[in-house]
Design a protein around this motif. Structure first.
Motif, PDB file in Angstrom:
ATOM      1  N   ALA A  90       0.822  -1.210   0.000  1.00 22.04           N
ATOM      2  CA  ALA A  90       0.000   0.000   0.000  1.00 22.04           C
ATOM      3  C   ALA A  90       0.854   1.257   0.000  1.00 22.04           C
ATOM      4  O   ALA A  90       0.534   2.236  -0.673  1.00 22.04           O
ATOM      5  N   ARG A  91       1.958   1.218   0.728  1.00 20.51           N
ATOM      6  CA  ARG A  91       2.839   2.385   0.794  1.00 20.51           C
ATOM      7  C   ARG A  91       3.486   2.652  -0.565  1.00 20.51           C
ATOM      8  O   ARG A  91       3.607   3.806  -0.991  1.00 20.51           O
ATOM      9  N   ARG A  92       3.864   1.576  -1.271  1.00 23.47           N
ATOM     10  CA  ARG A  92       4.531   1.748  -2.570  1.00 23.47           C
ATOM     11  C   ARG A  92       3.572   2.160  -3.675  1.00 23.47           C
ATOM     12  O   ARG A  92       3.944   2.927  -4.578  1.00 23.47           O
ATOM     13  N   THR A  93       2.342   1.641  -3.621  1.00 24.07           N
ATOM     14  CA  THR A  93       1.419   1.814  -4.751  1.00 24.07           C
ATOM     15  C   THR A  93       0.326   2.850  -4.499  1.00 24.07           C
ATOM     16  O   THR A  93      -0.481   3.122  -5.399  1.00 24.07           O
ATOM     17  N   ASN A  94       0.285   3.412  -3.293  1.00 22.41           N
ATOM     18  CA  ASN A  94      -0.752   4.379  -2.919  1.00 22.41           C
ATOM     19  C   ASN A  94      -2.156   3.784  -2.893  1.00 22.41           C
ATOM     20  O   ASN A  94      -3.146   4.515  -2.981  1.00 22.41           O
ATOM     21  N   VAL A  95      -2.245   2.478  -2.771  1.00 21.77           N
ATOM     22  CA  VAL A  95      -3.550   1.843  -2.629  1.00 21.77           C
ATOM     23  C   VAL A  95      -4.050   2.063  -1.205  1.00 21.77           C
ATOM     24  O   VAL A  95      -3.308   1.838  -0.243  1.00 21.77           O
ATOM     25  N   PRO A  96      -5.291   2.508  -1.019  1.00 24.20           N
ATOM     26  CA  PRO A  96      -5.813   2.708   0.338  1.00 24.20           C
ATOM     27  C   PRO A  96      -6.022   1.380   1.056  1.00 24.20           C
ATOM     28  O   PRO A  96      -6.339   0.363   0.425  1.00 24.20           O
ATOM     29  N   LEU A  97      -5.839   1.401   2.346  1.00 25.46           N
ATOM     30  CA  LEU A  97      -5.970   0.205   3.173  1.00 25.46           C
ATOM     31  C   LEU A  97      -7.247   0.248   3.993  1.00 25.46           C
ATOM     32  O   LEU A  97      -7.671   1.306   4.466  1.00 25.46           O
ATOM     33  N   ALA A  98      -7.842  -0.915   4.186  1.00 28.92           N
ATOM     34  CA  ALA A  98      -8.876  -1.112   5.200  1.00 28.92           C
ATOM     35  C   ALA A  98      -8.455  -2.321   6.022  1.00 28.92           C
ATOM     36  O   ALA A  98      -7.877  -3.266   5.491  1.00 28.92           O
ATOM     37  N   VAL A  99      -8.739  -2.270   7.316  1.00 27.46           N
ATOM     38  CA  VAL A  99      -8.342  -3.346   8.218  1.00 27.46           C
ATOM     39  C   VAL A  99      -9.596  -4.024   8.755  1.00 27.46           C
ATOM     40  O   VAL A  99     -10.519  -3.348   9.218  1.00 27.46           O
ATOM     41  N   ARG A 100      -9.612  -5.360   8.701  1.00 28.29           N
ATOM     42  CA  ARG A 100     -10.817  -6.098   9.082  1.00 28.29           C
ATOM     43  C   ARG A 100     -10.473  -7.261   9.987  1.00 28.29           C
ATOM     44  O   ARG A 100      -9.558  -8.029   9.709  1.00 28.29           O
ATOM     45  N   SER A 101     -11.231  -7.373  11.063  1.00 28.63           N
ATOM     46  CA  SER A 101     -11.094  -8.502  11.972  1.00 28.63           C
ATOM     47  C   SER A 101     -12.373  -9.324  11.953  1.00 28.63           C
ATOM     48  O   SER A 101     -12.363 -10.496  11.610  1.00 28.63           O
ATOM     49  N   GLY A 102     -13.502  -8.679  12.307  1.00 28.16           N
ATOM     50  CA  GLY A 102     -14.788  -9.367  12.245  1.00 28.16           C
ATOM     51  C   GLY A 102     -15.716  -8.801  11.189  1.00 28.16           C
ATOM     52  O   GLY A 102     -16.713  -9.416  10.833  1.00 28.16           O
ATOM     53  N   GLY A 103     -15.405  -7.600  10.687  1.00 24.60           N
ATOM     54  CA  GLY A 103     -16.243  -7.000   9.652  1.00 24.60           C
ATOM     55  C   GLY A 103     -17.524  -6.388  10.178  1.00 24.60           C
ATOM     56  O   GLY A 103     -18.513  -6.284   9.459  1.00 24.60           O
ATOM     57  N   HIS A 104     -17.518  -5.912  11.438  1.00 26.24           N
ATOM     58  CA  HIS A 104     -18.726  -5.355  12.046  1.00 26.24           C
ATOM     59  C   HIS A 104     -18.718  -3.833  12.121  1.00 26.24           C
ATOM     60  O   HIS A 104     -19.550  -3.264  12.828  1.00 26.24           O
ATOM     61  N   SER A 105     -17.823  -3.160  11.435  1.00 25.80           N
ATOM     62  CA  SER A 105     -17.774  -1.706  11.503  1.00 25.80           C
ATOM     63  C   SER A 105     -19.135  -1.104  11.161  1.00 25.80           C
ATOM     64  O   SER A 105     -19.680  -1.335  10.090  1.00 25.80           O
ATOM     65  N   TYR A 106     -19.687  -0.326  12.081  1.00 22.78           N
ATOM     66  CA  TYR A 106     -21.011   0.256  11.859  1.00 22.78           C
ATOM     67  C   TYR A 106     -21.034   1.201  10.666  1.00 22.78           C
ATOM     68  O   TYR A 106     -22.077   1.381  10.046  1.00 22.78           O
ATOM     69  N   ALA A 107     -19.911   1.817  10.378  1.00 25.89           N
ATOM     70  CA  ALA A 107     -19.838   2.745   9.250  1.00 25.89           C
ATOM     71  C   ALA A 107     -19.313   2.073   7.987  1.00 25.89           C
ATOM     72  O   ALA A 107     -19.138   2.739   6.961  1.00 25.89           O
ATOM     73  N   GLY A 108     -19.037   0.787   8.044  1.00 24.78           N
ATOM     74  CA  GLY A 108     -18.528   0.075   6.864  1.00 24.78           C
ATOM     75  C   GLY A 108     -17.066   0.320   6.600  1.00 24.78           C
ATOM     76  O   GLY A 108     -16.583   0.039   5.493  1.00 24.78           O
ATOM     77  N   TRP A 109     -16.311   0.789   7.587  1.00 24.16           N
ATOM     78  CA  TRP A 109     -14.922   1.161   7.357  1.00 24.16           C
ATOM     79  C   TRP A 109     -13.955  -0.014   7.487  1.00 24.16           C
ATOM     80  O   TRP A 109     -12.748   0.183   7.486  1.00 24.16           O
ATOM     81  N   SER A 110     -14.491  -1.230   7.590  1.00 22.35           N
ATOM     82  CA  SER A 110     -13.623  -2.405   7.473  1.00 22.35           C
ATOM     83  C   SER A 110     -13.658  -2.962   6.062  1.00 22.35           C
ATOM     84  O   SER A 110     -13.302  -4.118   5.817  1.00 22.35           O
ATOM     85  N   THR A 111     -14.063  -2.117   5.129  1.00 21.52           N
ATOM     86  CA  THR A 111     -13.885  -2.404   3.715  1.00 21.52           C
ATOM     87  C   THR A 111     -13.581  -1.087   3.007  1.00 21.52           C
ATOM     88  O   THR A 111     -13.577  -0.022   3.613  1.00 21.52           O
ATOM     89  N   GLY A 112     -13.298  -1.167   1.718  1.00 19.63           N
ATOM     90  CA  GLY A 112     -12.985   0.016   0.933  1.00 19.63           C
ATOM     91  C   GLY A 112     -12.677  -0.393  -0.495  1.00 19.63           C
ATOM     92  O   GLY A 112     -12.764  -1.572  -0.853  1.00 19.63           O
ATOM     93  N   THR A 113     -12.310   0.557  -1.300  1.00 21.34           N
ATOM     94  CA  THR A 113     -12.074   0.283  -2.716  1.00 21.34           C
ATOM     95  C   THR A 113     -10.661  -0.199  -3.006  1.00 21.34           C
ATOM     96  O   THR A 113     -10.350  -0.569  -4.132  1.00 21.34           O
ATOM     97  N   GLY A 114      -9.784  -0.188  -1.996  1.00 18.40           N
ATOM     98  CA  GLY A 114      -8.405  -0.602  -2.206  1.00 18.40           C
ATOM     99  C   GLY A 114      -8.142  -2.005  -1.700  1.00 18.40           C
ATOM    100  O   GLY A 114      -8.802  -2.963  -2.101  1.00 18.40           O
ATOM    101  N   LEU A 115      -7.169  -2.143  -0.797  1.00 18.45           N
ATOM    102  CA  LEU A 115      -6.775  -3.444  -0.263  1.00 18.45           C
ATOM    103  C   LEU A 115      -7.329  -3.605   1.149  1.00 18.45           C
ATOM    104  O   LEU A 115      -7.093  -2.770   2.018  1.00 18.45           O
TER     105      LEU A 115
END
Length: 487
Positions: A90-115
């Motif tokens: 992500a640092r080399r390619t400027n791809v945005p990161l999302a971090v997921r453990s259980g996928g329960h983020s109320y705002a959906g921020w454990s996903t995204g358009t990048g990695l």
């Protein structure tokens, strides 16, 4: 006697569900196919891309509201080195990161358009000498089951498919918190992959600033947690209870509960649900770390203030079974108490479904007045399918100084969650939250993250926001980990 609620009728709403947050910012340049292939080859785990057979299953969160989000890749990281590989990519390619453990983020921020970095494969749980080592991807139902085999546990939440990482990083309100503290309070160490790709062990003596921030600062802000060390407590038989009253007593029950629950003995935790979901209902449920007779004496004191119950369920049981009851899985096996599937974190015989919802929160620092109680009951009575959940605090939670960890709400009496389903859910949640703001103020819980919340820094973090910002600047100066509500 009413039977114990199943997951749909009691805790499908994930009352203390916790969250693993991520980022979803647009990238400035897309990596090539060869870049993605190189990433896949460098992982011990598995990279899933659009067009792969498992892609649609891999990209879905707990809440179907975010099914329209299509990540460029989902990396199921098997080791900390896999996480470091993804961070470097992500640092080399400027791809945005999302971090997921259980996928329960109320705002959906454990996903995204990048990695998406999914830590579910790192789910090992072990225990030795009063200390648990728990992989960041472990789901709560598995944490309870595996630690239970050693006769121990940690204070944590009820929603079985929540990942331990998001819960602990945001604080971790749970069913034994009044006795043993928040999940973050028993966190003795955490291993984190930071923005520069280093794996840091953080505790009171090493990287102490990052350790402090990881105890309530929210997931996805400072790096990717991969493993935790928790102090455990011994388990014993406990008593679970669910009491119901007619709706006409809702305001009286609310005022009685808020005077009783936060000041009850530490061994008793309770939650109050005011619901309009196929009918109106007043429910007070909870868990007592002791026998049925003592629990019933405490419940009788509450009922004396409210009036006769319309139904009740009080049962002494094993700690393990109590956690299954609280998860809404009392009739299921541990394996069945998962989402079904073949991906990490799922089981082939899993029976739990996803849930389409909208939610907001408050933290109650003072009791509601009579007018405030009537106002909250009136909001619940409005047409729709929704519930307000009040989870008792006090006890051990309140005996920690607000600045001792990043979780600031030590003086709160209880948490408040506005949780709505189906048509009109968002409209109801906004209106109910706004109506109760004059009564509750502007405090909120980061694990019930709210994308629409104004003044969120102060609401989530209070006086700890400034110190959190300094820790963020020290460990992620380039803001690789970015959230719409990021530190």
């Amino acid at each position: 006697m009413r039977p114990a609620p199943d997951r749909r009728t009691f805790l499908r709403i994930g009352g203390m569900a916790a969250l693993t947050l991520g980022a979803g910012m647009p990238a400035s340049a897309a990596p090539s196919r060869s870049d993605w292939n190189a990433l896949a080859e460098g992982l011990d785990g598995r990279l899933i891309r659009p067009g792969d057979t498992s892609y649609d299953a891999a990209r879905r969160l707990f809440n179907p509201s975010f099914d329209g989000v299509r990540p460029a890749g989902v990396a199921y990281c098997a080791t900390p080195s896999d996480v470091a590989e993804c961070v470097g990519f992500a640092r080399r390619t400027n791809v945005p990161l999302a971090v997921r453990s259980g996928g329960h983020s109320y705002a959906g921020w454990s996903t995204g358009t990048g990695l998406v970095i999914d830590v579910s494969p790192m789910n090992k749980v072990s225990h030795a000498s009063g200390r648990a080592t728990v992989g960041a991807g472990a789901k709560l139902v598995d944490v309870y089951e595996r630690l239970g085999a050693s006769g121990v546990s940690i204070p944590a939440g009820t929603c079985p498919t929540v990942g331990v990482s998001g819960l602990a990083l945001g604080g971790g309100i749970g069913v034994v918190s009044r006795r043993y503290g928040l999940t973050c309070d028993v966190m003795e160490s955490v291993q984190i992959v930071t923005a520069d790709g280093r794996l840091l062990t953080c505790d009171a003596d090493h990287n102490a600033d990052l350790y402090w921030a990881s105890r309530g600062g929210g997931g996805g802000n400072l790096g990717v947690a991969v493993s935790f060390g928790f102090r455990t407590h011994r388990t014993r038989e406990v008593t679970v209870f669910f009491l119901h009253w007619p709706w006409a007593r809702a305001a009286k029950a609310l005022r009685a509960w808020q005077a009783w629950a936060p000041s009850a003995p530490d061994e008793l935790w309770s939650t109050m649900h005011l619901s309009r979901d196929g009918g109106t209902d007043v429910q007070i449920g909870g868990l007592y770390l002791g026998g049925r007779a003592d629990c019933e004496r405490l419940l009788d004191r509450l009922a004396d203030r409210i009036g006769a119950v319309s139904s009740s369920y009080v049962r002494q049981t094993s700690y393990r079974q109590a956690m299954m009851i609280m998860a809404g899985c009392s009739t299921l096996s541990v394996s069945q108490c998962h989402r079904g599937g073949s991906l990490p974190g799922q089981t082939r015989d899993g029976r739990l479904s996803r849930d389409n919802f909208t939610a907001k929160s408050h933290m109650a620092y003072r009791p509601l007045s009579e007018a405030g109680a009537r106002a909250l009951v009136a909001e619940v009575a409005r047409p729709g399918s929704h519930t307000v959940l009040l989870d008792a605090l006090g006890g051990a939670v309140g005996r920690v100084r607000p600045e001792a960890t990043a979780f600031p709400h030590r003086a709160a009496l209880y948490s408040v969650q506005y949780y709505a389903h189906r048509a009109g859910a968002a409209t109801w949640a906004r209106a109910a939250h706004a109506a109760m703001r004059p009564h509750f103020g502007d405090h909120a819980y980061v694990n019930y993250v709210d994308a629409e919340l104004g003044g969120w820094r102060s609401a989530y973090y209070g006086a700890n926001a400034g110190r959190l910002a300094r820790v963020k600047a020290a460990h992620d100066p380039g803001r690789l980990f970015r959230l719409p509500q990021g530190i």
